[in-house]
Design an enzyme around this catalytic site. Sequence first.
Site, short mmCIF file in Angstrom:
data_model
loop_
_atom_site.label_atom_id
_atom_site.label_comp_id
_atom_site.label_asym_id
_atom_site.label_seq_id
_atom_site.Cartn_x
_atom_site.Cartn_y
_atom_site.Cartn_z
N SER A 169 0.85 -1.20 0.00
CA SER A 169 0.00 0.00 0.00
C SER A 169 0.87 1.24 0.00
O SER A 169 1.97 1.24 0.57
CB SER A 169 -0.92 0.00 1.23
OG SER A 169 -1.84 1.07 1.17
N ASP A 170 0.39 2.28 -0.66
CA ASP A 170 1.12 3.56 -0.66
C ASP A 170 0.12 4.69 -0.84
O ASP A 170 -1.00 4.48 -1.33
CB ASP A 170 2.17 3.60 -1.76
CG ASP A 170 3.39 4.41 -1.35
OD1 ASP A 170 3.21 5.41 -0.62
OD2 ASP A 170 4.51 4.06 -1.73
N GLN A 171 0.55 5.90 -0.45
CA GLN A 171 -0.38 7.02 -0.43
C GLN A 171 0.29 8.31 -0.86
O GLN A 171 1.46 8.57 -0.52
CB GLN A 171 -0.95 7.19 0.98
CG GLN A 171 -2.00 8.29 1.12
CD GLN A 171 -2.46 8.42 2.55
OE1 GLN A 171 -1.71 8.89 3.42
NE2 GLN A 171 -3.69 8.01 2.83
N GLY A 205 -3.13 3.61 -2.76
CA GLY A 205 -3.07 2.42 -3.59
C GLY A 205 -2.99 1.17 -2.76
O GLY A 205 -2.43 1.17 -1.65
#
Length: 202
Positions: free
Chosen positions: A69-71, A107
């Site tokens: 996950s990434d932001q 994501g």
Amino acid sequence: MSRTLVLASTSPYRQQLLRQLNLSFTAVAPQGEEVIDQQVAPELLVKHLALQKANSIRERFDDALIIGSDQVFVDPRGRILGKPGDAAGACRQLKMMAGQTHAFYTGLALVDCRTSQTLVDYVTFSVTLRPLTTEQIAYYVEQEKPWDCAGSFKVEGLGIALMERMAGDDYSSLIGLPLIRLTTMLAECGVDVLAPQPNVCR
């Protein structure tokens, strides 16, 4: 169905969120460098970064489900921004954000090492910050030290006091791991979060 679950992140915020699903998991640091490309649409960028994190440790596991996950968030001028990195950067971000609405993109990727199935998606959430004085911003940054957070705030902590309004389908995406979408992805890979688990994370 019991599966090995791996979180490709050392973020304490994502780990705490994943514990809400009462699943046993291992957290592993992803490999590679996070690069923010301003030429790529934010929804595509976060999907790419999330999948990159999951795939970076894939060779270490034969039969695991790996979560990445990434932001990022987008400022009113359309710039894609991530973590500020230090206190000065956090103060600059919050000064720029105060009194305005910003869109956050998170994501999410789930990679099944057994079948090579890959699920990738993103979730959006918007926040409107209150007008803030320089003194209020400095106090907040000193209290919570949020320079490892995109947007420079921790909405699960004192950061909620910075907010005037929030809008979205899944508040957990704002913290860094969209649990509603993740629950659906896990079900697609045969893991029912609401079924009894042999080894839950306590």
